[in-house]
Design a protein around this motif. Structure first.
Motif, PDB file in Angstrom:
ATOM      1  N   ILE A 195       4.521  21.887  -9.031  1.00 28.20           N
ATOM      2  CA  ILE A 195       4.134  22.712  -7.885  1.00 28.20           C
ATOM      3  C   ILE A 195       2.873  22.167  -7.220  1.00 28.20           C
ATOM      4  CG2 ILE A 195       3.408  25.005  -7.138  1.00 28.20           C
ATOM      5  CD1 ILE A 195       5.119  26.173  -9.331  1.00 28.20           C
ATOM      6  N   VAL A 196       1.822  21.969  -8.027  1.00 25.66           N
ATOM      7  CA  VAL A 196       0.563  21.455  -7.491  1.00 25.66           C
ATOM      8  C   VAL A 196       0.757  20.056  -6.938  1.00 25.66           C
ATOM      9  CG1 VAL A 196      -1.829  20.837  -8.031  1.00 25.66           C
ATOM     10  CG2 VAL A 196      -0.780  22.860  -9.083  1.00 25.66           C
ATOM     11  N   GLY A 197       1.530  19.246  -7.673  1.00 21.68           N
ATOM     12  CA  GLY A 197       1.787  17.886  -7.219  1.00 21.68           C
ATOM     13  C   GLY A 197       2.514  17.852  -5.893  1.00 21.68           C
ATOM     14  N   GLY A 198       3.455  18.776  -5.703  1.00 24.39           N
ATOM     15  CA  GLY A 198       4.182  18.856  -4.440  1.00 24.39           C
ATOM     16  C   GLY A 198       3.254  19.206  -3.288  1.00 24.39           C
ATOM     17  N   LEU A 245       2.086   9.372  -5.889  1.00 26.54           N
ATOM     18  CA  LEU A 245       2.477  10.737  -5.537  1.00 26.54           C
ATOM     19  C   LEU A 245       3.691  11.188  -6.344  1.00 26.54           C
ATOM     20  CD1 LEU A 245       2.009  10.703  -1.652  1.00 26.54           C
ATOM     21  CD2 LEU A 245       0.519  11.720  -3.390  1.00 26.54           C
ATOM     22  N   THR A 246       4.603  10.277  -6.632  1.00 25.21           N
ATOM     23  CA  THR A 246       5.770  10.609  -7.445  1.00 25.21           C
ATOM     24  C   THR A 246       5.350  10.996  -8.848  1.00 25.21           C
ATOM     25  OG1 THR A 246       7.198   9.112  -6.187  1.00 25.21           O
ATOM     26  CG2 THR A 246       7.955   9.755  -8.379  1.00 25.21           C
ATOM     27  N   VAL A 247       4.436  10.223  -9.445  1.00 25.86           N
ATOM     28  CA  VAL A 247       3.945  10.525 -10.796  1.00 25.86           C
ATOM     29  C   VAL A 247       3.243  11.877 -10.823  1.00 25.86           C
ATOM     30  CG1 VAL A 247       2.299   9.829 -12.579  1.00 25.86           C
ATOM     31  CG2 VAL A 247       3.758   8.116 -11.491  1.00 25.86           C
ATOM     32  N   ILE A 248       2.401  12.133  -9.821  1.00 23.45           N
ATOM     33  CA  ILE A 248       1.679  13.415  -9.763  1.00 23.45           C
ATOM     34  C   ILE A 248       2.658  14.573  -9.623  1.00 23.45           C
ATOM     35  CG2 ILE A 248       0.088  14.809  -8.385  1.00 23.45           C
ATOM     36  CD1 ILE A 248      -1.399  12.237  -7.683  1.00 23.45           C
ATOM     37  N   ALA A 293       1.172  16.150  -2.528  1.00 21.98           N
ATOM     38  CA  ALA A 293       1.976  15.168  -1.790  1.00 21.98           C
ATOM     39  C   ALA A 293       2.115  15.571  -0.325  1.00 21.98           C
ATOM     40  CB  ALA A 293       3.348  15.033  -2.433  1.00 21.98           C
ATOM     41  N   LEU A 294       2.316  16.869  -0.085  1.00 24.87           N
ATOM     42  CA  LEU A 294       2.462  17.354   1.289  1.00 24.87           C
ATOM     43  C   LEU A 294       1.167  17.187   2.074  1.00 24.87           C
ATOM     44  CD1 LEU A 294       4.374  18.757   3.294  1.00 24.87           C
ATOM     45  CD2 LEU A 294       3.499  20.951   2.472  1.00 24.87           C
ATOM     46  N   LEU A 295       0.051  17.550   1.439  1.00 24.79           N
ATOM     47  CA  LEU A 295      -1.242  17.455   2.116  1.00 24.79           C
ATOM     48  C   LEU A 295      -1.655  16.006   2.357  1.00 24.79           C
ATOM     49  CD1 LEU A 295      -3.264  20.255   0.270  1.00 24.79           C
ATOM     50  CD2 LEU A 295      -2.251  20.351   2.559  1.00 24.79           C
ATOM     51  N   SER A 296      -1.148  15.112   1.515  1.00 23.48           N
ATOM     52  CA  SER A 296      -1.518  13.699   1.650  1.00 23.48           C
ATOM     53  C   SER A 296      -0.861  13.026   2.859  1.00 23.48           C
ATOM     54  CB  SER A 296      -1.143  12.930   0.387  1.00 23.48           C
ATOM     55  OG  SER A 296       0.264  12.856   0.237  1.00 23.48           O
ATOM     56  N   LEU A 297       0.132  13.699   3.453  1.00 24.69           N
ATOM     57  CA  LEU A 297       0.813  13.104   4.599  1.00 24.69           C
ATOM     58  C   LEU A 297      -0.142  12.863   5.769  1.00 24.69           C
ATOM     59  CD1 LEU A 297       4.195  15.089   4.629  1.00 24.69           C
ATOM     60  CD2 LEU A 297       3.780  12.760   3.814  1.00 24.69           C
ATOM     61  N   ILE A 298      -1.109  13.771   5.942  1.00 23.93           N
ATOM     62  CA  ILE A 298      -2.057  13.624   7.061  1.00 23.93           C
ATOM     63  C   ILE A 298      -2.949  12.403   6.881  1.00 23.93           C
ATOM     64  CG2 ILE A 298      -3.990  14.690   8.279  1.00 23.93           C
ATOM     65  CD1 ILE A 298      -2.683  17.386   7.823  1.00 23.93           C
ATOM     66  N   ALA A 342       0.828  -1.209   0.000  1.00 22.32           N
ATOM     67  CA  ALA A 342       0.000   0.000   0.000  1.00 22.32           C
ATOM     68  C   ALA A 342       0.862   1.258   0.000  1.00 22.32           C
ATOM     69  CB  ALA A 342      -0.934  -0.009   1.210  1.00 22.32           C
ATOM     70  N   MET A 343       1.899   1.293   0.837  1.00 28.38           N
ATOM     71  CA  MET A 343       2.766   2.465   0.900  1.00 28.38           C
ATOM     72  C   MET A 343       3.568   2.627  -0.383  1.00 28.38           C
ATOM     73  SD  MET A 343       1.968   3.855   3.683  1.00 28.38           S
ATOM     74  CE  MET A 343       3.217   5.141   3.684  1.00 28.38           C
ATOM     75  N   PHE A 344       3.975   1.522  -1.000  1.00 31.94           N
ATOM     76  CA  PHE A 344       4.699   1.590  -2.275  1.00 31.94           C
ATOM     77  C   PHE A 344       3.815   2.184  -3.367  1.00 31.94           C
ATOM     78  CE2 PHE A 344       5.764  -0.352  -6.383  1.00 31.94           C
ATOM     79  CZ  PHE A 344       7.079   0.074  -6.529  1.00 31.94           C
ATOM     80  N   LEU A 345       2.563   1.715  -3.437  1.00 35.31           N
ATOM     81  CA  LEU A 345       1.650   2.237  -4.454  1.00 35.31           C
ATOM     82  C   LEU A 345       1.359   3.720  -4.240  1.00 35.31           C
ATOM     83  CD1 LEU A 345      -0.909  -0.719  -4.729  1.00 35.31           C
ATOM     84  CD2 LEU A 345       0.884  -0.084  -6.358  1.00 35.31           C
ATOM     85  N   VAL A 346       1.169   4.105  -2.984  1.00 33.65           N
ATOM     86  CA  VAL A 346       0.932   5.521  -2.681  1.00 33.65           C
ATOM     87  C   VAL A 346       2.141   6.368  -3.077  1.00 33.65           C
ATOM     88  CG1 VAL A 346       0.637   7.187  -0.806  1.00 33.65           C
ATOM     89  CG2 VAL A 346      -0.733   5.107  -0.849  1.00 33.65           C
TER      90      VAL A 346
END
Length: 285
Positions: free
Chosen positions: A151-154, A142-145, A157-162, A134-138
């Motif tokens: 900028i938006v992808g970053g 996030l890397t692809v995005i 990725a940051l907001l997805s940490l929560i 699951a963590m690998f897929l996530v």
């Protein structure tokens, strides 16, 4: 040694879980140390001795280190990491038994705890693999995005940490569930999500404190090791000492977190279902 109070607490308490974690460690230090030594310290020590030797070679100014050797180091490290992770889950399974026995006022048996861990090997491994996949897929998503829209992808990725952290918290007691209730891999994960519901932010606070302390200790150790190399290299004795120190640090942190997870499981069972510790211990008899 007496068991903890069996009356039903109103809600999960960070302070009570923190106190019970270190009380268990203090009362049952010898069996806990034997368990983490077998499953964590010894394997980590063997890997760290090898790893620090490779790092020391890379860090020496002017030393040549072929690309193939670097690739080999990475491959061995990845395999070793997976092995250590599997052993960590086994250690957690053994520590669940030890923690419940301690909280029930008994002295944990090392052999009994190891037997429980081995009996729970497949479901414990299954839970570990689910988390890894699951963590690998996530991470891949996030890397692809991030690469597609930097900028938006970053920001995404940051907001997805929560939510990622909350998901990990929600399944944090899956291994104790698998060991204690034996419902299977996915049922254990589902059961963990049910038990942690309504208490996740408090559980997050508990592990945030433990995580900050662990990161601080690791940073200090890393800086000391790097300073030793920068000052003129490090001797064989120094490498062994560094490997021992790193192994002890990582396994102590792992043991504390594993006991905290087991204590959290016991506390959640009491909060949500009013289950006493002696009732939890009965399943192993």
């Amino acid at each position: 040694m007496t068991s903890i109070a069996s009356e039903r607490p109103e809600r999960f308490s960070v302070g009570r879980a923190f106190s019970n974690t270190f009380s268990v460690i203090g009362r049952s230090f010898v069996p806990l140390a034997a368990i983490v030594g077998l499953f964590s310290t010894l394997p980590a020590l063997l890997y760290n001795i090898w790893s620090f030797r490779q790092i020391a070679k890379i860090a020496v100014p002017g030393a040549s280190f072929e690309q193939s050797a670097m690739a080999g180091y990475g491959a061995v490290s990845m395999i070793a990491g997976l092995v250590l992770l599997i052993l960590a889950f086994l250690a957690q399974a053994a520590l669940v038994r030890a923690t419940i026995e301690d909280l029930n006022g008994k002295r944990p048996s090392i052999g009994d705890c190891i037997q429980i861990a081995l009996r729970s090997f497949l479901p414990t491994l299954g839970i570990g693999l689910v988390i890894i996949v699951a963590m690998f897929l996530v991470a891949m998503i996030l890397t692809v995005i991030t690469m597609a829209i930097p900028i938006v992808g970053g920001v995404i990725a940051l907001l997805s940490l929560i939510p990622i952290a909350m998901w990990l918290i929600s399944i944090s007691v899956a291994v104790p569930v698998a060991v204690q209730e034996r419902p299977g891999v996915f049922a254990s994960i589902s059961r963990s999500r049910a038990l942690t519901k309504g208490s996740r932010w408090r559980i997050f606070a508990l592990f945030l404190v433990l995580g900050i302390v662990a990161i601080g200790l690791q940073v200090v150790f890393t800086l000391l090791f790097q300073a030793a190399i920068a000052s003129g290299g490090i001797s064989t004795i120094g490498l062994i000492a560094a490997a021992i120190g790193s192994s002890l640090l990582s396994t102590i942190v792992s043991a504390v977190i594993s006991v905290a997870i087991a204590v959290t499981y016991v506390e959640l069972r009491q909060v949500r279902e009013g289950t006493s510790v002696d009732e939890l211990a009965e399943i192993f008899s």
